[in-house]
Motif scaffolding. Structure first.
Motif, PDB file in Angstrom:
ATOM      1  N   GLY A 118      -5.966  21.762   5.982  1.00 35.59           N
ATOM      2  CA  GLY A 118      -5.430  20.404   5.990  1.00 35.59           C
ATOM      3  C   GLY A 118      -5.436  19.803   7.379  1.00 35.59           C
ATOM      4  O   GLY A 118      -5.816  18.643   7.561  1.00 35.59           O
ATOM      5  N   ARG A 119      -5.035  20.583   8.373  1.00 39.80           N
ATOM      6  CA  ARG A 119      -5.039  20.090   9.756  1.00 39.80           C
ATOM      7  C   ARG A 119      -6.459  19.808  10.232  1.00 39.80           C
ATOM      8  O   ARG A 119      -6.721  18.817  10.900  1.00 39.80           O
ATOM      9  CB  ARG A 119      -4.340  21.082  10.680  1.00 39.80           C
ATOM     10  N   GLY A 120      -7.397  20.683   9.867  1.00 44.18           N
ATOM     11  CA  GLY A 120      -8.793  20.486  10.261  1.00 44.18           C
ATOM     12  C   GLY A 120      -9.397  19.249   9.619  1.00 44.18           C
ATOM     13  O   GLY A 120     -10.052  18.447  10.288  1.00 44.18           O
ATOM     14  N   CYS A 136       0.848  -1.189   0.000  1.00 45.88           N
ATOM     15  CA  CYS A 136       0.000   0.000   0.000  1.00 45.88           C
ATOM     16  C   CYS A 136       0.886   1.242   0.000  1.00 45.88           C
ATOM     17  O   CYS A 136       1.872   1.310   0.747  1.00 45.88           O
ATOM     18  CB  CYS A 136      -0.887  -0.007   1.241  1.00 45.88           C
ATOM     19  N   VAL A 137       0.531   2.224  -0.805  1.00 43.44           N
ATOM     20  CA  VAL A 137       1.329   3.452  -0.876  1.00 43.44           C
ATOM     21  C   VAL A 137       1.218   4.284   0.400  1.00 43.44           C
ATOM     22  O   VAL A 137       2.062   5.141   0.657  1.00 43.44           O
ATOM     23  CB  VAL A 137       0.959   4.320  -2.101  1.00 43.44           C
ATOM     24  N   ALA A 138       0.206   4.035   1.208  1.00 49.44           N
ATOM     25  CA  ALA A 138       0.034   4.802   2.443  1.00 49.44           C
ATOM     26  C   ALA A 138       0.850   4.244   3.605  1.00 49.44           C
ATOM     27  O   ALA A 138       0.989   4.904   4.633  1.00 49.44           O
ATOM     28  CB  ALA A 138      -1.446   4.843   2.832  1.00 49.44           C
ATOM     29  N   LEU A 139       1.405   3.044   3.456  1.00 44.96           N
ATOM     30  CA  LEU A 139       2.166   2.430   4.543  1.00 44.96           C
ATOM     31  C   LEU A 139       3.436   3.218   4.811  1.00 44.96           C
ATOM     32  O   LEU A 139       4.172   3.568   3.896  1.00 44.96           O
ATOM     33  CB  LEU A 139       2.506   0.977   4.192  1.00 44.96           C
ATOM     34  N   ARG A 140       3.688   3.510   6.074  1.00 37.71           N
ATOM     35  CA  ARG A 140       4.866   4.279   6.474  1.00 37.71           C
ATOM     36  C   ARG A 140       5.662   3.518   7.523  1.00 37.71           C
ATOM     37  O   ARG A 140       5.103   3.001   8.487  1.00 37.71           O
ATOM     38  CB  ARG A 140       4.462   5.634   7.088  1.00 37.71           C
ATOM     39  N   TRP A 141       6.979   3.463   7.333  1.00 40.48           N
ATOM     40  CA  TRP A 141       7.879   2.907   8.343  1.00 40.48           C
ATOM     41  C   TRP A 141       8.242   4.041   9.288  1.00 40.48           C
ATOM     42  O   TRP A 141       8.667   5.115   8.859  1.00 40.48           O
ATOM     43  CB  TRP A 141       9.128   2.329   7.709  1.00 40.48           C
ATOM     44  N   VAL A 142       8.063   3.822  10.587  1.00 39.19           N
ATOM     45  CA  VAL A 142       8.411   4.818  11.600  1.00 39.19           C
ATOM     46  C   VAL A 142       9.601   4.260  12.367  1.00 39.19           C
ATOM     47  O   VAL A 142       9.446   3.463  13.296  1.00 39.19           O
ATOM     48  CB  VAL A 142       7.218   5.117  12.541  1.00 39.19           C
ATOM     49  N   ALA A 196      -2.217   8.102  10.295  1.00 32.79           N
ATOM     50  CA  ALA A 196      -1.204   8.864  11.034  1.00 32.79           C
ATOM     51  C   ALA A 196      -0.968  10.257  10.448  1.00 32.79           C
ATOM     52  O   ALA A 196      -0.728  11.202  11.187  1.00 32.79           O
ATOM     53  CB  ALA A 196       0.104   8.083  11.066  1.00 32.79           C
ATOM     54  N   ALA A 197      -1.034  10.372   9.129  1.00 30.00           N
ATOM     55  CA  ALA A 197      -0.758  11.654   8.467  1.00 30.00           C
ATOM     56  C   ALA A 197      -1.670  11.838   7.253  1.00 30.00           C
ATOM     57  O   ALA A 197      -1.203  11.893   6.122  1.00 30.00           O
ATOM     58  CB  ALA A 197       0.709  11.717   8.062  1.00 30.00           C
ATOM     59  N   PRO A 198      -2.991  11.931   7.477  1.00 27.85           N
ATOM     60  CA  PRO A 198      -3.908  12.011   6.337  1.00 27.85           C
ATOM     61  C   PRO A 198      -3.651  13.220   5.444  1.00 27.85           C
ATOM     62  O   PRO A 198      -3.799  13.135   4.227  1.00 27.85           O
ATOM     63  CB  PRO A 198      -5.292  12.061   6.968  1.00 27.85           C
ATOM     64  N   GLY A 199      -3.253  14.332   6.010  1.00 25.19           N
ATOM     65  CA  GLY A 199      -2.976  15.523   5.202  1.00 25.19           C
ATOM     66  C   GLY A 199      -1.877  15.282   4.193  1.00 25.19           C
ATOM     67  O   GLY A 199      -1.960  15.712   3.038  1.00 25.19           O
ATOM     68  N   GLU A 200      -0.847  14.568   4.606  1.00 19.22           N
ATOM     69  CA  GLU A 200       0.268  14.233   3.714  1.00 19.22           C
ATOM     70  C   GLU A 200      -0.157  13.213   2.658  1.00 19.22           C
ATOM     71  O   GLU A 200       0.058  13.404   1.471  1.00 19.22           O
ATOM     72  CB  GLU A 200       1.426  13.668   4.542  1.00 19.22           C
ATOM     73  N   VAL A 201      -0.795  12.140   3.096  1.00 17.87           N
ATOM     74  CA  VAL A 201      -1.156  11.044   2.197  1.00 17.87           C
ATOM     75  C   VAL A 201      -2.253  11.446   1.221  1.00 17.87           C
ATOM     76  O   VAL A 201      -2.217  11.095   0.044  1.00 17.87           O
ATOM     77  CB  VAL A 201      -1.578   9.798   3.014  1.00 17.87           C
ATOM     78  N   LEU A 202      -3.221  12.208   1.689  1.00 21.34           N
ATOM     79  CA  LEU A 202      -4.358  12.586   0.850  1.00 21.34           C
ATOM     80  C   LEU A 202      -4.148  13.926   0.139  1.00 21.34           C
ATOM     81  O   LEU A 202      -5.014  14.366  -0.606  1.00 21.34           O
ATOM     82  CB  LEU A 202      -5.634  12.614   1.681  1.00 21.34           C
ATOM     83  N   GLY A 203      -3.008  14.574   0.383  1.00 19.45           N
ATOM     84  CA  GLY A 203      -2.669  15.800  -0.335  1.00 19.45           C
ATOM     85  C   GLY A 203      -3.353  17.050   0.174  1.00 19.45           C
ATOM     86  O   GLY A 203      -3.473  18.032  -0.560  1.00 19.45           O
TER      87      GLY A 203
END
Length: 115
Positions: A82-84, A50-56, A68-75
């Motif tokens: 974006g934060r809202g 999945c392109v949304a998978l992130r290694w932390v 974890a970071a919808p603003g980043e993943v969803l643009g």
């Protein structure tokens, strides 16, 4: 779910896959094999990671970037809108991926040679 002999590359520091139904530990196996319904939309494919998978690295685990970071993943960006939107979307997305429900990946994991 998947045929024998399929290779999936996992971060060496990732935790071992838990048993089916056990709490998720961020091993990433499920999302590396195939995307969930949200991942299908984001990745535009039915197989593969999945392109949304992130290694932390600091946590030594994988996380769903859509949660974890919808603003980043969803643009949506990191501005006020974006934060809202992220704050509103995060619990909905977590529910859609069944976060906190336990491992639902029935793949058998073989660590391979040299492990």
């Amino acid at each position: 779910m998947n045929g024998p002999g399929r290779v999936v590359w996992i971060e060496p520091d990732a935790p071992a896959k838990p048993a089916w139904g056990a709490p998720c530990n961020g091993c990433g196996v499920c999302c590396l094999i195939e995307p969930c319904p949200i991942g299908l939309l984001l990745s535009r494919r039915r197989r593969g990671p999945c392109v949304a998978l992130r290694w932390v690295g600091a946590e030594r685990r994988y996380r769903c970037g859509a949660v974890a970071a919808p603003g980043e993943v969803l643009g949506w960006g990191q501005g006020p809108w974006g934060r809202g939107l992220s704050a509103l979307a995060r619990p909905v997305l977590a529910r859609w991926i069944a976060a906190g429900r336990g491992c639902d990946c029935d793949a058998q994991v073989d660590p391979g040679p040299g492990s």
